[in-house]
Design an enzyme around this catalytic site. Structure first.
Site, PDB file in Angstrom:
ATOM      1  N   LYS A 124      -9.040   1.067   0.010  1.00  2.00           N
ATOM      2  CA  LYS A 124      -8.781   1.921  -1.051  1.00  2.00           C
ATOM      3  C   LYS A 124      -9.820   2.025  -2.192  1.00  2.00           C
ATOM      4  O   LYS A 124      -9.835   3.179  -2.503  1.00  2.00           O
ATOM      5  CB  LYS A 124      -7.221   1.643  -1.495  1.00  2.00           C
ATOM      6  CG  LYS A 124      -6.613   2.550  -2.353  1.00  2.00           C
ATOM      7  CD  LYS A 124      -5.128   2.014  -3.233  1.00  2.00           C
ATOM      8  CE  LYS A 124      -5.360   1.118  -3.926  1.00  2.00           C
ATOM      9  NZ  LYS A 124      -4.199   0.749  -4.619  1.00  2.00           N
ATOM     10  N   ASP A 142      -2.311   5.354  -2.094  1.00  2.14           N
ATOM     11  CA  ASP A 142      -1.647   3.939  -2.949  1.00  2.14           C
ATOM     12  C   ASP A 142       0.020   4.016  -2.715  1.00  2.14           C
ATOM     13  O   ASP A 142       0.252   4.749  -1.693  1.00  2.14           O
ATOM     14  CB  ASP A 142      -2.128   4.160  -4.402  1.00  2.14           C
ATOM     15  CG  ASP A 142      -1.542   5.381  -4.937  1.00  2.14           C
ATOM     16  OD1 ASP A 142      -1.250   6.486  -4.153  1.00  2.14           O
ATOM     17  OD2 ASP A 142      -1.778   5.482  -5.893  1.00  2.14           O
TER      18      ASP A 142
END
Length: 213
Positions: A124, A142
Site C-alpha cells: 500500500k 486502505d
C-alpha cells in the site's frame, strides 16, 4: 458479495467523481519523494492530520535520507512520539534511510519491488508513493477504499489484493490515475463506515448500498 457494477455505471461513477473533484490530492504533507515516503510509512494506523502535525517541524529540518541519518533515531522519536507505534516506525525510517543512501544513491526508487524491499514499506505504501509522486495508476487500498469498493460494487473483493485488482481491471483507464484518491475521499467524508451520508452522495442512484441500513 455485491456484484461488480457494469462498465456504463462505472463510467458514470468516475465522471461524477471527476466533476466534483477534478484533481484530487492526497492529504499527507510532503516536499519530495523522500518526505512523501516517510509520511506514508508513518501514517499506518494513524490519521493524516496527526502525521502532518508531527512532520511539519521534522521536514523543516530533514528532506533527504542523509539528513535523516544525521538527525538520528532519538531525535526522530521526539518528532513523531505523538504517532502510534512511533518507536518501531522510527527504527524503520532510519533503516530505510540508510538503505536509500547506501544502495540507491540517496534517491527513492520508482518501482514497486524496490520500494517494498525497504523496511516498513508494504504494497500500500509503495502504491501511494508511485501514484502521488510519479503519477502511476497504482491503487493503494486502505480501509476506506475496501469499504467503498465492496459497498458500492465499484470493485468488490474479499481482501485488499482482490479489491486492488478489481479496480485495475474495471475502472476505465482514463480515470485510473486518480481512482484511489477519489475512493479514499469518498469513504472518508461521504460513504463513512458507521453512517454513510447518502443524502449528499453524488453516486447514490448508482449504488446498491450494500451494508447500509
Amino acid at each position: 458479495m455485491v456484484r461488480q457494477l457494469p462498465y456504463s455505471a462505472m463510467r458514470q461513477v468516475f465522471e461524477r467523481f471527476r466533476e466534483s473533484e477534478p484533481e484530487p490530492k492526497g492529504e499527507l504533507e510532503h516536499t519530495n519523494a523522500y518526505t512523501l515516503l516517510v509520511a506514508v510509512a508513518l501514517s499506518a494506523q494513524a490519521t493524516d492530520k496527526g502525521v502532518n502535525r508531527a512532520t511539519r517541524p521534522l521536514f523543516e529540518k530533514v528532506s533527504t535520507p542523509q539528513q535523516m541519518l544525521e538527525l538520528g533515531e532519538e531525535a526522530l522519536i521526539e518528532h513523531i512520539k505523538t504517532i502510534g507505534l512511533f518507536r518501531n516506525k522510527a527504527k524503520n525510517v532510519m533503516k530505510l534511510s540508510r538503505i536509500l543512501v547506501e544502495e540507491f544513491g540517496g534517491e527513492v526508487p520508482n518501482s514497486r519491488a524496490a520500494l517494498e524491499s525497504l523496511p516498513g514499506v508494504g504494497r500500500k505504501t509503495a502504491n501511494v508513493v508511485l501514484n502521488m509522486w510519479w503519477g502511476m495508476p497504482t491503487q493503494a487500498v486502505d480501509t476506506h477504499i475496501f469499504r467503498v469498493a465492496n459497498r458500492t460494487g465499484i470493485a468488490p473483493g474479499k481482501d485488499v489484493i482482490a479489491v486492488e485488482r478489481a479496480i485495475e481491471d474495471n475502472v476505465p483507464a482514463d480515470f485510473a490515475r486518480h481512482a484511489h484518491h477519489w475512493l479514499i475521499l469518498h469513504g472518508r467524508y461521504v460513504c463513512k463506515a458507521r453512517k454513510p451520508n447518502c443524502a449528499i452522495c453524488v453516486i447514490a442512484d448508482l449504488c446498491p448500498k450494500e451494508g447500509v441500513e
